[in-house]
Design an enzyme around this catalytic site. Sequence first.
Site, short mmCIF file in Angstrom:
data_model
loop_
_atom_site.label_atom_id
_atom_site.label_comp_id
_atom_site.label_asym_id
_atom_site.label_seq_id
_atom_site.Cartn_x
_atom_site.Cartn_y
_atom_site.Cartn_z
N HIS A 157 -10.35 -5.03 -2.74
CA HIS A 157 -9.14 -5.20 -2.24
C HIS A 157 -9.60 -5.43 -1.04
O HIS A 157 -10.48 -5.08 -0.48
CB HIS A 157 -8.09 -3.82 -3.13
N ASP B 262 0.86 -0.78 0.03
CA ASP B 262 -0.14 -0.06 0.28
C ASP B 262 0.86 1.51 -0.12
O ASP B 262 1.68 1.02 0.81
CB ASP B 262 -0.56 0.29 1.25
N ILE B 263 0.75 2.22 -0.58
CA ILE B 263 1.13 3.40 -1.10
C ILE B 263 1.51 4.09 -0.09
O ILE B 263 2.26 4.71 -0.17
CB ILE B 263 1.13 4.37 -1.90
N HIS C 37 -7.08 -5.82 2.39
CA HIS C 37 -6.00 -5.64 3.26
C HIS C 37 -5.61 -6.51 4.25
O HIS C 37 -5.84 -7.17 4.67
CB HIS C 37 -6.22 -3.93 4.35
N GLN D 267 -15.42 1.65 1.78
CA GLN D 267 -13.95 1.69 0.34
C GLN D 267 -14.11 3.20 -0.14
O GLN D 267 -15.20 3.75 -0.76
CB GLN D 267 -14.96 0.56 -0.57
P1 5GP Z 1 -9.93 1.17 -0.03
O1 5GP Z 1 -9.64 2.57 1.30
O2 5GP Z 1 -10.32 1.35 -0.62
O3 5GP Z 1 -10.27 0.04 1.37
O4 5GP Z 1 -7.91 1.30 0.54
C1 5GP Z 1 -7.79 1.69 -0.43
C2 5GP Z 1 -6.08 1.49 -0.45
O5 5GP Z 1 -5.68 2.26 -1.58
C3 5GP Z 1 -5.71 2.96 0.50
O6 5GP Z 1 -4.86 2.29 1.20
C4 5GP Z 1 -4.45 3.07 -0.69
O7 5GP Z 1 -3.75 4.08 -0.07
C5 5GP Z 1 -3.75 2.26 -1.55
N1 5GP Z 1 -3.60 3.03 -2.91
C6 5GP Z 1 -4.67 4.03 -3.05
N2 5GP Z 1 -3.87 4.51 -4.70
C7 5GP Z 1 -2.64 3.61 -4.74
C8 5GP Z 1 -1.82 3.53 -5.40
O8 5GP Z 1 -1.30 4.19 -7.22
N3 5GP Z 1 -0.56 2.67 -5.18
C9 5GP Z 1 -0.60 1.80 -4.11
N4 5GP Z 1 0.23 0.94 -4.28
N5 5GP Z 1 -1.74 1.39 -2.95
C10 5GP Z 1 -2.69 2.58 -3.77
#
Ligand code: 5GP
Length: 132
Positions: free
Chosen positions: A98, A29-30, A100, A92
Site C-alpha cells: 500500500h 487511513d484510520i 501512503h 511495513q
Molecule cells: P504500514 O505501516 O503498514 O505502512 O501502514 C498501514 C496503515 O494502514 C497504517 O497507517 C494504519 O493506520 C492503516 N490501517 C490499518 N488498519 C486499517 C483499517 O482497518 N482501516 C483503515 N482505513 N486503515 C487501516
Amino acid sequence: MECIFCKIVAGEVPCHKVYEDDNVLAFLDIFPHAKGHTVVVPKKHVNSIFDFSSEDRTKFSTGLSAAARRVNEVIKPEGMNIGLNDRPAAGQVVPHVHWHIFPRWQGDGGGSVHSIKGQEKIDVAEIAKLFS
Ligand code: 5GP
Ligand code: ZN
C-alpha cells in the site's frame, strides 16, 4: 482471509473510499497523520512491490497517480508526500502493498522523505561500482 486490506477490498470491513478503479482501491487511513491521509492498495494481495509483474507495475502506478490526483483535487493541500513502507525493515506493518498519500502544508510540522532516516557517512563512489 486474514489480511485486513483484502477484507476492505472485499467489502467485509468498511472504509471511507477516496478512489477506485479495476486494479486499486484508495481509502482514508484510520489513524491519519494528515488531513486526507490516504492508503492506496492493489485489489489483489501482493506483499511487496518486488512481487509485482510488469503488467501490475503499469496498472498500479496508473491507479496510484489517479488516487493522488483525487486527493489533491478534494483536499487541496500545498504539497504531498507519496511513499510506501516495503517490508518490515522499512516499517511495513500491514503485509499487503500500500502507498501512503500524505497531503502537506507549509509549517505543518512534518519533515521530508529525508527525515525517515538521518544522513550516514557512506562512500557513494564505492556504492556506484555495484551498479556498473
Ligand atoms: P504500514 O505501516 O503498514 O505502512 O501502514 C498501514 C496503515 O494502514 C497504517 O497507517 C494504519 O493506520 C492503516 N490501517 C490499518 N488498519 C486499517 C483499517 O482497518 N482501516 C483503515 N482505513 N486503515 C487501516
Ligand atoms: Zn491482502
